[in-house]
Design an enzyme around this catalytic site. Sequence first.
Site, PDB file in Angstrom:
ATOM      1  N   ASP A  98       1.160  -1.186   0.089  1.00 38.19           N
ATOM      2  CA  ASP A  98       0.043  -0.452   0.129  1.00 38.19           C
ATOM      3  C   ASP A  98       1.067   1.132  -0.008  1.00 38.19           C
ATOM      4  O   ASP A  98       1.944   1.180   0.142  1.00 38.19           O
ATOM      5  CB  ASP A  98      -0.883  -0.096   1.339  1.00 38.19           C
ATOM      6  CG  ASP A  98      -2.306   0.300   0.908  1.00 38.19           C
ATOM      7  OD1 ASP A  98      -2.188   1.227   0.141  1.00 38.19           O
ATOM      8  OD2 ASP A  98      -3.021   0.713   2.032  1.00 38.19           O
ATOM      9  N   ASP A 146     -10.633   2.281  -2.982  1.00 44.17           N
ATOM     10  CA  ASP A 146     -11.302   1.986  -1.578  1.00 44.17           C
ATOM     11  C   ASP A 146     -12.448   2.183  -1.600  1.00 44.17           C
ATOM     12  O   ASP A 146     -13.535   2.098  -0.502  1.00 44.17           O
ATOM     13  CB  ASP A 146     -10.935   2.872  -0.657  1.00 44.17           C
ATOM     14  CG  ASP A 146      -9.631   2.738  -0.153  1.00 44.17           C
ATOM     15  OD1 ASP A 146      -9.272   1.493  -0.255  1.00 44.17           O
ATOM     16  OD2 ASP A 146      -8.692   4.028   0.857  1.00 44.17           O
TER      17      ASP A 146
HETATM   18  C1  GLA Z   1      -5.612   2.065   2.356  1.00 48.47           C
HETATM   19  C2  GLA Z   1      -5.766   0.688   1.010  1.00 48.47           C
HETATM   20  C3  GLA Z   1      -7.209   0.131   2.010  1.00 48.47           C
HETATM   21  C4  GLA Z   1      -6.900  -0.682   3.626  1.00 48.47           C
HETATM   22  C5  GLA Z   1      -6.061   0.805   3.909  1.00 48.47           C
HETATM   23  C6  GLA Z   1      -5.669   0.463   5.524  1.00 48.47           C
HETATM   24  O1  GLA Z   1      -6.511   2.655   2.883  1.00 48.47           O
HETATM   25  O2  GLA Z   1      -6.586   0.968  -0.001  1.00 48.47           O
HETATM   26  O3  GLA Z   1      -7.354  -1.190   1.407  1.00 48.47           O
HETATM   27  O4  GLA Z   1      -5.622  -1.581   3.141  1.00 48.47           O
HETATM   28  O5  GLA Z   1      -5.165   0.956   4.142  1.00 48.47           O
HETATM   29  O6  GLA Z   1      -4.723   0.871   6.428  1.00 48.47           O
END
Ligand code: GLA
Length: 745
Positions: free
Chosen positions: A504, A566
Amino acid sequence: MVRFTTRLAPAAGLVALLSCPTVAQAASSNVVVDGTSFALNGENVSYRFHVDNSTGDLISDHFGGIVTGDIPADIVSSINGWVGEPGRVRREFPDQGRGDFRTPAIRVRQTDGYTVSDLQYQSHTVIQGKPELPGLPATFGTGDDVTTLTVRLYDNYSSVAADLSYSIFSKYDAVVRSVNVTNMGKGNITVEALASMSVDFPFEDLDMITLSGDWAREAHPQRRKVQYGTQGVGSSAGYSSHLHNPFLALVDPATTESSGEAWGFSLVYTGSFSVDVEKGSQGFTRALLGLNPNQLSWSLGPGESLTSPECVSVYSNNGIGGMSRMFHRLYRNHLIKSKFATSDRPPLLNSWEGLSFNYNASTIVDLAQESADLGIKLFVLDDGWFGVKYPRDDDNAGLGDWTPNPAKFPHGLASPVDQITGLQAANTSTDLRFGIWVEPEMVNPNSTLYHEHPDWAMHAGSYPRTLQRNQLVLNVALPEVQDFIIDFMTKLLNSADISYIKWDNNRGIHEMPSPSTDHKYMLGMYRVFDTLTTRFPNVLWEGCGSGGGRFDAGVLQYFPQIWASDDTDAMERITIQLGTSLVYPPSAMGAHLSAVPNQQTGRTLPISFRGHVAMMGGSFGLELDPADMPADDKAALPGLIKLAEKVNPLILKGDLYRLSLPEDSNWPAVLFISENGSQAVLFYFQTAPRINNSIPRVRFQGLDSAAMYKVEGKGVYSGATLMNMGLQFPFDTDVGSIVVFLEKE
Ligand code: GLA
């Protein structure tokens, strides 16, 4: 006429520098050189340019449908007014100064401060295959797939050389360009702007399409008319970003999804970028894609070089859909290096939306058991598992300290992971795999790492270090930071049976210490990606950037899939996933079925609708805690997981047809057709109720007109009937979805 049988006279003063190419020197029919006229030939594309014999400039002749033999030379309007001759012609690699007032592809500040250039043809080479780009991701292929022409331009005044590289993947109608700039002089120079490619179209009227958005609203297609002056998109976030994708399509105003001319451009790059489209005073339309000039200022000492990222251009005469399918095929076969590019994507359950930071070793083993019982084959533990002194119990602490949190994992990771990988997916002998989330390029000030290495965080002198999601960016341009990431990731992957990594990246870069840090960061990051993915080729790597904030062709070189957004609301996802599919293959998209009401939009959609949208992505998963689900929804999961597995090979390898789009229709429809055409699957949605309305028809595309197809639940029809007349699928719910298989008889 641009002769293709006789060599053009060399530019005055350049005789000594010219190579003596002959037609016989052409390495294949995909690149044909006649004197100093060059032709790149794809199955359905011609790309032609030549050297102007009086100026040494490279002049564009054609990029589009097939042209053959001699072609008519542009008739240049007489010089009246302020625009000099370089501003009245179509140029391959426009430099600055000398009367071309349009956006240049290169701007070099020389030792003595001048920014005028005069890059003239010097020589060229043709080779079968395609060399790697030093330190950068790039498309690849053998001599059977691709031929590369390199043209050297040289500025006698500044002693700067620019090697323009053109690789033609003829089967994909794709021309891949990059440029390498070398300081051949004795003093330092600064490259202030460098586009990977530049093309001048002779047309007055074009539309441009870009993908724009923001967090949780990525990849919304924007189509607009190209107007006089400059227009474009870009990123200065240090990453490709949610805001604009490093992609551009130029299309004829009459072009649709299924017909007309479309030119697609995709930058194989993850850092700040620039896409510029300029309709100049003479009516030509220039398109440039490359590094963002605002964040470059790249210094070159004597003998040093800067290589631009590459830009992939594809041409289609089958509309925007045809352009997308070319990108998809090329990227599946000649960009994504992972062994998982087109196979073996187990249905997964990701803990994020279900558990957030609230779990421990025992609760995740329970969740993994429950996942396995539903038929899930990969359990992914998201954010929250690490941090000793600064435990990651929320997003305020822990990034940088990649040791399991002893309060949650008293016996470390290996023991619960062994329990999880000892489980089997329901009714199979498939062992559950285990995956884990990391965000290696980041640090929380609340971390041991930050206390030990405050200088590793990106900062500009004493300017305040702006927090975003309570975190700072590590300066991955620094070799010690690269080594730190490589070391801890290696230890993590060796510490337990981990077969999947979600990588990420949850913020942009604010205080960049210098403009060139942007590209240096990327070179460092690519070194890290390359080292780790080469060291752990059996790991399935997923990219992520707060959702789709880093969905680009650069990441795809190393990671075969990227979390698309997201926003897991299935209605929103139709737009996001179809937008993303303008350039990136569906195989590359992570898409999950989540709980309702949806965490981002508050909307409640049927479980089947949520499942059907998610299975249009190559990596299907669940993003919920089944224990919190209504019984009916939970009961539907095993069937949906099975269906996702059944359609998955078509998603991973098939051709995508966007039959109708959510922005145009209440009934978006998508068809995937297998590589050999024997199977297809239709996804069809009703996005809002429509009362007392005739039942619309889905008209198929891409089928064999003469063949007969068995359509699940409907009967047997010819491809011609399905494409020209279509089928009706009534819905008896307000929003609904269906998945229908087709078999060629
Ligand atoms: C980001 C990612 C999510 C999740 C969060 C965790 O927003 O896109 O899918 O992994 O971080 O903190």
